[in-house]
Design a protein around this motif. Structure first.
Motif, short mmCIF file in Angstrom:
data_model
loop_
_atom_site.label_atom_id
_atom_site.label_comp_id
_atom_site.label_asym_id
_atom_site.label_seq_id
_atom_site.Cartn_x
_atom_site.Cartn_y
_atom_site.Cartn_z
N GLN A 99 0.85 -1.19 0.00
CA GLN A 99 0.00 0.00 0.00
C GLN A 99 0.88 1.24 0.00
OE1 GLN A 99 -2.96 0.22 3.17
NE2 GLN A 99 -2.71 2.43 3.29
N GLU A 100 0.50 2.25 -0.74
CA GLU A 100 1.22 3.51 -0.70
C GLU A 100 0.90 4.22 0.61
OE1 GLU A 100 0.48 5.89 -4.12
OE2 GLU A 100 1.62 4.58 -5.47
N ASP A 102 -0.25 6.65 3.18
CA ASP A 102 -1.10 7.82 3.28
C ASP A 102 -0.52 8.74 4.36
OD1 ASP A 102 -1.69 6.49 5.62
OD2 ASP A 102 -3.73 5.93 5.01
N LYS A 113 4.95 10.69 1.84
CA LYS A 113 3.66 10.17 1.43
C LYS A 113 3.82 9.48 0.07
CE LYS A 113 -1.15 11.63 0.77
NZ LYS A 113 -2.09 12.78 0.77
N GLY A 114 3.20 8.33 -0.09
CA GLY A 114 3.34 7.56 -1.33
C GLY A 114 4.40 6.49 -1.27
N THR A 115 5.20 6.45 -0.19
CA THR A 115 6.21 5.41 -0.03
C THR A 115 5.52 4.04 0.03
OG1 THR A 115 7.69 6.88 1.21
CG2 THR A 115 8.03 4.52 1.49
N PRO A 116 6.01 3.05 -0.72
CA PRO A 116 5.38 1.72 -0.67
C PRO A 116 5.61 1.05 0.69
CG PRO A 116 7.35 1.66 -2.03
CD PRO A 116 7.12 3.09 -1.69
N ASN A 139 8.53 -0.80 5.70
CA ASN A 139 8.89 0.16 4.65
C ASN A 139 9.59 -0.58 3.52
OD1 ASN A 139 10.04 2.19 3.05
ND2 ASN A 139 10.32 3.56 4.79
N LYS A 140 8.99 -0.61 2.35
CA LYS A 140 9.53 -1.37 1.23
C LYS A 140 10.83 -0.77 0.70
CE LYS A 140 8.06 -3.70 -3.03
NZ LYS A 140 9.30 -3.45 -3.79
N LYS A 141 11.08 0.50 0.94
CA LYS A 141 12.34 1.09 0.50
C LYS A 141 13.51 0.55 1.33
CE LYS A 141 10.77 5.35 -1.67
NZ LYS A 141 10.92 6.84 -1.74
#
Length: 231
Positions: A99-100, A102, A113-116, A139-141
């Motif tokens: 989910q991105e 929010d 905001k928008g981080t996967p 955090n996917k990053k």
């Protein structure tokens, strides 16, 4: 060898009852045996103290505490697998998606905001009994890949061993609330039974938040253990 590796070695020996008289070797003996620095030994000793495995007596040495195999160690960031080394830990993935972030997730992770963000729900068992439900975000990053197969094992072992990341510390908030019908069915309890919830915000050693979770523990099976420093 670093302090985490030395901690793991000594911990395994403690769990296997390899030290006589419930006492660890001296710092100098550990330095000679493993070819490490005094700083490394002292860091490993502090880790073992934090895990509730040993205690120090000034002028006498380092002593092994009686085993607490039935307790969840609050101060540990190693996960359930390491907290219960003598029990069979299994995980069932109930949901895994991306989910991105929010506004709420961005604030929680201190990210843009928008981080996967990976959102994972899994049911965990101890010796076949439903022990807890984990509602986790990653955090996917920072954790670029997470699959059902990985989530069915120890995610923290994957993060340490496969991704080579150093987990630092966790902020914990503990609260009690009634559980709902779905949670009761998963934990073999009754709706509105008490639930022990622990909210974790977990940081890498560099201070970056990589994981935030809400874990609901089965109140019939859960005991918490921590070490109080009274100095």
């Amino acid at each position: 060898m670093n302090s985490k590796q030395l901690t793991a070695i000594i911990k395994e020996k403690i769990l296997n009852n390899e030290y006589e008289h419930m006492k660890l070797p001296t710092e100098d003996m550990l330095m000679d045996e493993y070819g490490v620095t005094r700083y490394c030994v002292r860091k490993a000793i502090q880790n073992l103290v934090n895990h509730g495995l040993i205690y120090q007596v000034q002028g006498s040495g380092m002593y092994i505490k009686e085993k607490r195999d039935d307790c969840l160690i609050l101060s540990s960031t190693e996960g359930i697998v390491m907290s219960f080394p003598n029990k069979k830990v299994e995980s069932k993935v109930l949901n895994l998606h991306i989910q991105e972030a929010d506004d709420e997730l961005a604030k929680e992770f201190k990210c843009e905001k928008g981080t996967p963000i990976y959102k994972l729900t899994r049911l965990r068992y101890l010796d076949g009994e439903p022990f807890c439900i984990e509602y986790s975000r990653y955090n996917k990053k920072i954790i670029p890949y997470l699959s059902n197969e990985i989530a069915e094992g120890s995610i923290y072992e994957y993060i340490r061993n496969d991704l080579g990341l150093s987990i630092g510390f966790a902020d914990k908030i503990i609260l009690c609330d009634k559980i709902n019908h779905e949670q009761a069915e998963l934990l073999n309890l009754e709706e509105n039974d008490p639930g022990l919830f622990i909210n974790d915000t977990v940081y890498l050693s560099n201070g970056t938040i990589f994981n935030a979770s809400t874990v609901l523990y089965n109140y019939k099976l859960t005991k918490l253990f921590d070490v109080a420093n009274l100095k």
